[in-house]
Design a protein around this motif. Structure first.
Motif, mmCIF file in Angstrom:
data_model
loop_
_atom_site.group_PDB
_atom_site.id
_atom_site.type_symbol
_atom_site.label_atom_id
_atom_site.label_comp_id
_atom_site.label_asym_id
_atom_site.label_seq_id
_atom_site.Cartn_x
_atom_site.Cartn_y
_atom_site.Cartn_z
ATOM 1 N N ALA A 1 -4.618 0.040 -5.497
ATOM 2 C CA ALA A 1 -5.059 -1.189 -6.176
ATOM 3 C C ALA A 1 -5.780 -0.899 -7.483
ATOM 4 N N SER B 1 0.872 -1.176 0.000
ATOM 5 C CA SER B 1 0.000 0.000 0.000
ATOM 6 C C SER B 1 0.911 1.228 0.000
ATOM 7 N N HIS C 1 -7.672 3.958 -4.100
ATOM 8 C CA HIS C 1 -6.530 3.211 -3.571
ATOM 9 C C HIS C 1 -5.584 2.828 -4.708
ATOM 10 N N GLU D 1 -3.907 -5.611 -1.753
ATOM 11 C CA GLU D 1 -3.794 -4.454 -0.861
ATOM 12 C C GLU D 1 -4.798 -4.590 0.273
ATOM 13 N N GLY E 1 -1.412 -1.737 5.373
ATOM 14 C CA GLY E 1 -1.292 -2.596 4.201
ATOM 15 C C GLY E 1 0.147 -2.913 3.844
ATOM 16 N N MET F 1 -8.530 -6.587 -2.922
ATOM 17 C CA MET F 1 -8.391 -5.681 -1.780
ATOM 18 C C MET F 1 -9.244 -6.147 -0.621
#
Length: 402
Positions: free
Chosen positions: A352, A76, A350, A178, A92, A363
């Motif tokens: 991701a 992350s 995010h 993530e 993360g 996620m």
């Protein structure tokens, strides 16, 4: 099932919390001294875990496995919003590190992407990884809070001239995982402990400008005023009153910034500006919200007395998480927390969703106490942090071992 070390996981998170600690949270903006120190600490922990640790030319931190085979990337981001929470992103990253240590026989890479929080730009680290950031964009980037140019900040961090790491061969990876705190209250309100993310919203920003006539607040008759501030407030009310006509169940919109020029007590504002942000995971709904917003701007401009214009800001791309990754997370969640999990979309952006443009991505969420995030009181129960890591470790094992 994978066996993580809860004490080691929580100890690493506690150490990371010390970099830029602010009250019970952290203040660790991108490429601040505290952020750079946290990146160097993380690289050291990756090296201790047997990973090949590198900080690339945009300040993302990578820990590469020495194991052969198709890899799974987990991570992350490290930086925080200003005076904000200690888990947003950081959890993360430490999940990735702990899972790599718990499953040393599997090919797992760990990453802490830089600037997911947007101090210098939009998802600069993950976008750089997939080859979507030019050198010109880095040249132009400047911190929105500290004012420093990104090139200067990278030089201060000792990263001038260091090459960036990019995803030259997507087939190298099975995908990206993530984990994140939910940043909302849905899991907590339902008494659930894990969320399997189905999709990540796009965030679209618009700047609306108002041009009036600056004049004396005491001598200018109300009947002839062209007050840009009044025009802005009226349109803001129209947006809030009418946007529900075009939204979907989980659509949100926010007027998060408003400004007056010259912003003085005895001067009628001659200009004003506000930012309108809309979020949804469905491009059709986003298009509908934008069309409605533009129609309201045109209506306000036609009505006068001020000129009203709109221009695009940043526009993200909504992304559905990979079905196989969702199933692996769901199976792991049911095994670890039977009946105490759900599938759910993410209302926040995010990394991701960026990485998912090139490789499969999944996620996982854990609850946020009180639904609080982007504030120094942000927190999650230790048992939920530990459970989430165990679920993700099991999912990683499923994905890599079939």
């Amino acid at each position: 099932m994978a066996t993580i070390d809860p004490a080691r996981l929580l100890a690493d998170l506690a150490t990371l919390r010390g970099f830029g600690r602010f009250r019970s949270g952290v203040h660790r903006p991108t490429l601040s001294p505290e952020d750079v120190a946290s990146r160097r600490w993380l690289a050291g922990r990756m090296q201790e875990a047997g990973l090949d640790a590198r900080i690339d030319g945009i300040a993302s931190v990578y820990g590469f496995t020495r194991k052969p085979g198709k890899r799974l990337l987990i991570g992350s981001h490290l930086e925080s919003q200003n005076e904000a929470g200690w888990l947003d992103g950081a959890m993360g990253v430490i999940y990735g590190l702990e899972i790599a240590r718990a499953l040393p026989e599997l090919p797992i890479d760990v990453v802490a992407f830089v600037d997911e929080e947007g101090h210098f730009g939009s998802f600069l680290g993950s976008r750089s990884f997939i080859g979507d950031v030019s050198e010109a964009e880095i040249d132009a980037a400047r911190c929105r809070t500290r004012g420093i140019a990104m090139r200067d900040a990278l030089a201060e961090a000792g990263l001038a001239g260091v090459p960036r790491i990019t995803l030259d061969d997507p087939s190298r990876y099975a995908g990206f995982l993530e984990a994140h705190i939910e940043q909302g209250d849905e899991l907590e309100a339902k008494g659930l402990r894990v969320g399997v993310v189905t999709s990540i919203v796009a965030i679209w920003n618009f700047r609306i400008r108002f041009e009036g006539v600056q004049n004396h607040a005491g001598t200018t008759r109300m009947a002839i005023r062209k007050d840009a501030g009044v025009a802005m407030v009226r349109l803001a009310n129209r947006i809030h009153d009418t946007m529900p006509q075009v939204i979907a169940e989980r659509s949100v919109w926010t007027i998060g910034r408003m400004g007056l020029d010259p912003n003085a007590p005895s001067i009628i504002p001659g200009a004003a500006e506000m930012n309108v942000q809309v979020r949804d995971a469905d491009p059709v709904v986003l298009d509908r919200m934008e069309a409605h917003l533009r129609a309201l701007v045109a209506e306000a401009d036609a009505a006068g007395p001020c000129r009203v214009t709109i221009e695009d800001g940043s526009k993200g791309i909504p992304k559905v998480m990979d079905a196989r990754f969702q199933e692996a997370l769901a199976a792991a969640a049911e095994a670890r927390a039977p009946g105490a999990w759900q599938r759910m979309p993410s209302g926040a952006g995010h990394d991701a969703q960026v990485v998912a443009l090139r490789v499969p991505a999944g996620m996982l969420f854990v609850p946020s106490i009180g639904g609080i995030s982007h504030h120094w009181t942000e927190d999650t129960k230790e048992e939920d942090i530990v459970l989430g890591c165990a679920v993700m470790a099991d999912a990683a094992e499923r994905l890599l071992m079939g």
